[in-house]
Design a protein around this motif. Structure first.
Motif, PDB file in Angstrom:
ATOM      1  N   ILE A 278      12.494  -2.097  20.650  1.00 29.04           N
ATOM      2  CA  ILE A 278      11.008  -2.401  20.304  1.00 29.04           C
ATOM      3  C   ILE A 278      10.484  -1.416  19.337  1.00 29.04           C
ATOM      4  O   ILE A 278       9.706  -1.627  18.140  1.00 29.04           O
ATOM      5  CB  ILE A 278      10.198  -2.765  21.448  1.00 29.04           C
ATOM      6  N   LEU A 279      10.572  -0.311  19.683  1.00 30.60           N
ATOM      7  CA  LEU A 279      10.060   0.703  18.743  1.00 30.60           C
ATOM      8  C   LEU A 279      10.560   0.750  17.412  1.00 30.60           C
ATOM      9  O   LEU A 279       9.980   1.050  16.275  1.00 30.60           O
ATOM     10  CB  LEU A 279      10.098   2.251  19.432  1.00 30.60           C
ATOM     11  N   TYR A 280      12.080   0.712  17.597  1.00 35.01           N
ATOM     12  CA  TYR A 280      12.665   0.716  16.083  1.00 35.01           C
ATOM     13  C   TYR A 280      12.380  -0.557  15.628  1.00 35.01           C
ATOM     14  O   TYR A 280      12.159  -0.581  14.151  1.00 35.01           O
ATOM     15  CB  TYR A 280      14.209   0.551  16.519  1.00 35.01           C
ATOM     16  N   TYR A 281      12.322  -1.881  15.986  1.00 36.30           N
ATOM     17  CA  TYR A 281      11.986  -3.031  15.141  1.00 36.30           C
ATOM     18  C   TYR A 281      10.368  -2.788  14.683  1.00 36.30           C
ATOM     19  O   TYR A 281      10.147  -3.223  13.458  1.00 36.30           O
ATOM     20  CB  TYR A 281      11.930  -4.247  16.129  1.00 36.30           C
ATOM     21  N   MET A 282       9.560  -2.072  15.507  1.00 34.53           N
ATOM     22  CA  MET A 282       8.156  -2.047  14.638  1.00 34.53           C
ATOM     23  C   MET A 282       8.284  -0.860  13.783  1.00 34.53           C
ATOM     24  O   MET A 282       7.555  -1.244  12.793  1.00 34.53           O
ATOM     25  CB  MET A 282       7.193  -1.283  15.896  1.00 34.53           C
ATOM     26  N   GLN A 283       9.183   0.319  13.654  1.00 36.30           N
ATOM     27  CA  GLN A 283       9.360   1.016  12.356  1.00 36.30           C
ATOM     28  C   GLN A 283       9.794   0.030  11.245  1.00 36.30           C
ATOM     29  O   GLN A 283       9.358   0.256  10.230  1.00 36.30           O
ATOM     30  CB  GLN A 283      10.116   2.057  12.793  1.00 36.30           C
ATOM     31  N   VAL A 284      10.861  -0.793  11.703  1.00 36.00           N
ATOM     32  CA  VAL A 284      11.242  -1.627  10.596  1.00 36.00           C
ATOM     33  C   VAL A 284      10.291  -2.642   9.923  1.00 36.00           C
ATOM     34  O   VAL A 284       9.977  -2.469   8.647  1.00 36.00           O
ATOM     35  CB  VAL A 284      12.582  -2.512  11.066  1.00 36.00           C
ATOM     36  N   VAL A 285       9.327  -3.049  10.833  1.00 34.11           N
ATOM     37  CA  VAL A 285       8.412  -4.092  10.077  1.00 34.11           C
ATOM     38  C   VAL A 285       7.483  -3.335   9.380  1.00 34.11           C
ATOM     39  O   VAL A 285       7.080  -3.579   8.324  1.00 34.11           O
ATOM     40  CB  VAL A 285       7.834  -4.734  11.162  1.00 34.11           C
ATOM     41  N   MET A 286       6.728  -2.354   9.948  1.00 32.19           N
ATOM     42  CA  MET A 286       5.890  -1.364   9.169  1.00 32.19           C
ATOM     43  C   MET A 286       6.596  -0.947   7.924  1.00 32.19           C
ATOM     44  O   MET A 286       5.916  -0.802   6.802  1.00 32.19           O
ATOM     45  CB  MET A 286       5.435  -0.344  10.056  1.00 32.19           C
ATOM     46  N   SER A 287       7.655  -0.534   7.852  1.00 26.18           N
ATOM     47  CA  SER A 287       8.421  -0.065   6.638  1.00 26.18           C
ATOM     48  C   SER A 287       8.504  -1.273   5.600  1.00 26.18           C
ATOM     49  O   SER A 287       8.090  -0.908   4.317  1.00 26.18           O
ATOM     50  CB  SER A 287       9.934   0.585   6.892  1.00 26.18           C
ATOM     51  N   ASN A 288       8.880  -2.368   5.903  1.00 23.22           N
ATOM     52  CA  ASN A 288       8.854  -3.599   5.264  1.00 23.22           C
ATOM     53  C   ASN A 288       7.402  -3.925   4.461  1.00 23.22           C
ATOM     54  O   ASN A 288       7.592  -4.146   3.309  1.00 23.22           O
ATOM     55  CB  ASN A 288       9.399  -4.589   5.731  1.00 23.22           C
ATOM     56  N   GLN A 289       6.484  -3.709   5.362  1.00 28.29           N
ATOM     57  CA  GLN A 289       5.066  -3.868   4.905  1.00 28.29           C
ATOM     58  C   GLN A 289       4.691  -2.976   3.901  1.00 28.29           C
ATOM     59  O   GLN A 289       4.209  -3.543   2.712  1.00 28.29           O
ATOM     60  CB  GLN A 289       4.148  -4.125   6.145  1.00 28.29           C
ATOM     61  N   ALA A 290       5.033  -1.638   4.151  1.00 30.04           N
ATOM     62  CA  ALA A 290       4.819  -1.032   3.119  1.00 30.04           C
ATOM     63  C   ALA A 290       5.574  -1.040   2.163  1.00 30.04           C
ATOM     64  O   ALA A 290       4.924  -0.901   0.633  1.00 30.04           O
ATOM     65  CB  ALA A 290       5.067   0.578   3.834  1.00 30.04           C
ATOM     66  N   VAL A 291       6.672  -1.378   1.831  1.00 27.39           N
ATOM     67  CA  VAL A 291       7.642  -1.613   0.774  1.00 27.39           C
ATOM     68  C   VAL A 291       6.978  -2.740  -0.136  1.00 27.39           C
ATOM     69  O   VAL A 291       6.829  -2.792  -1.299  1.00 27.39           O
ATOM     70  CB  VAL A 291       9.291  -1.858   1.042  1.00 27.39           C
ATOM     71  N   ALA A 292       6.503  -3.898   0.705  1.00 26.20           N
ATOM     72  CA  ALA A 292       6.016  -5.138   0.039  1.00 26.20           C
ATOM     73  C   ALA A 292       4.772  -4.877  -0.572  1.00 26.20           C
ATOM     74  O   ALA A 292       4.517  -5.169  -1.567  1.00 26.20           O
ATOM     75  CB  ALA A 292       5.756  -6.282   1.096  1.00 26.20           C
ATOM     76  N   ARG A 293       3.807  -3.841  -0.048  1.00 24.78           N
ATOM     77  CA  ARG A 293       2.633  -3.461  -0.725  1.00 24.78           C
ATOM     78  C   ARG A 293       2.685  -2.561  -1.778  1.00 24.78           C
ATOM     79  O   ARG A 293       1.995  -2.969  -2.877  1.00 24.78           O
ATOM     80  CB  ARG A 293       1.510  -2.676   0.323  1.00 24.78           C
ATOM     81  N   THR A 294       3.618  -1.880  -1.839  1.00 31.12           N
ATOM     82  CA  THR A 294       4.001  -1.177  -2.947  1.00 31.12           C
ATOM     83  C   THR A 294       4.366  -2.049  -3.931  1.00 31.12           C
ATOM     84  O   THR A 294       4.032  -1.837  -5.246  1.00 31.12           O
ATOM     85  CB  THR A 294       5.255   0.063  -2.614  1.00 31.12           C
ATOM     86  N   ALA A 295       5.349  -2.853  -3.910  1.00 33.77           N
ATOM     87  CA  ALA A 295       6.009  -3.671  -4.657  1.00 33.77           C
ATOM     88  C   ALA A 295       4.887  -4.727  -5.382  1.00 33.77           C
ATOM     89  O   ALA A 295       4.869  -4.790  -6.779  1.00 33.77           O
ATOM     90  CB  ALA A 295       6.927  -4.663  -4.084  1.00 33.77           C
ATOM     91  N   SER A 296       3.918  -5.073  -4.510  1.00 36.14           N
ATOM     92  CA  SER A 296       2.993  -5.725  -5.102  1.00 36.14           C
ATOM     93  C   SER A 296       1.876  -5.018  -5.981  1.00 36.14           C
ATOM     94  O   SER A 296       1.379  -5.454  -6.881  1.00 36.14           O
ATOM     95  CB  SER A 296       2.046  -6.700  -4.075  1.00 36.14           C
ATOM     96  N   MET A 297       1.605  -3.827  -5.515  1.00 34.55           N
ATOM     97  CA  MET A 297       0.637  -2.877  -6.356  1.00 34.55           C
ATOM     98  C   MET A 297       1.427  -2.592  -7.652  1.00 34.55           C
ATOM     99  O   MET A 297       0.888  -2.505  -8.617  1.00 34.55           O
ATOM    100  CB  MET A 297       0.459  -1.638  -5.720  1.00 34.55           C
ATOM    101  N   ASP A 298       3.033  -2.579  -7.837  1.00 26.78           N
ATOM    102  CA  ASP A 298       3.668  -2.267  -9.014  1.00 26.78           C
ATOM    103  C   ASP A 298       3.432  -3.411  -9.976  1.00 26.78           C
ATOM    104  O   ASP A 298       3.230  -3.282 -11.233  1.00 26.78           O
ATOM    105  CB  ASP A 298       4.977  -1.836  -8.773  1.00 26.78           C
ATOM    106  N   ILE A 299       3.534  -4.562  -9.383  1.00 27.53           N
ATOM    107  CA  ILE A 299       3.475  -5.908 -10.131  1.00 27.53           C
ATOM    108  C   ILE A 299       1.941  -5.799 -10.909  1.00 27.53           C
ATOM    109  O   ILE A 299       1.665  -6.265 -11.845  1.00 27.53           O
ATOM    110  CB  ILE A 299       3.547  -7.058  -9.195  1.00 27.53           C
ATOM    111  N   VAL A 300       1.042  -5.634  -9.996  1.00 26.08           N
ATOM    112  CA  VAL A 300      -0.386  -5.716 -10.509  1.00 26.08           C
ATOM    113  C   VAL A 300      -0.573  -4.667 -11.663  1.00 26.08           C
ATOM    114  O   VAL A 300      -1.098  -4.926 -12.787  1.00 26.08           O
ATOM    115  CB  VAL A 300      -1.351  -5.448  -9.235  1.00 26.08           C
TER     116      VAL A 300
END
Length: 111
Positions: free
Chosen positions: A71-93
């Protein structure tokens, strides 16, 4: 808390995840695990059987330890993916604002 027994003064002091146990001559610093809460989960029997084979083969002490770490590992993966998605959308903007290729309010109202 200090108590007096036949062996002399002794006590237990608990602070922020650590516990000090002491008597007249010694002090022992003992780590105290964080409190745990039981969570009930229903899984198919074949998933549980496979999970039991996996956690035993990997050397985990218990099913609970394996599930907790998973569970702890999966939570880290999800949070990391969200951070990557936020960075990608900020790069697009940022790229759109640099190129001037963005929609104005009038463009949006046309739809």
């Amino acid at each position: 808390m200090i108590s007096y027994g036949s062996a002399g003064a002794y006590g237990v002091l608990t602070m922020a995840g650590r516990q000090k146990v002491y008597d007249v001559d010694n002090v022992f610093d003992i780590p105290v695990p964080p409190p745990k809460k039981v969570v009930s989960v229903k899984l198919e029997v074949d998933i549980i059987e496979e999970m039991d084979r996996v956690w035993r083969s990997l050397g985990y002490a218990s099913r609970s330890e394996f599930i907790r770490e998973a569970i702890l590992y999966y939570m880290q993966v999800v949070m990391s993916n969200q951070a990557v998605a936020r960075t990608a959308s900020m790069d697009i903007v940022a790229a759109e604002s640099d190129s001037g290729d963005y929609q104005t309010e009038e463009d949006v109202e046309e739809f």
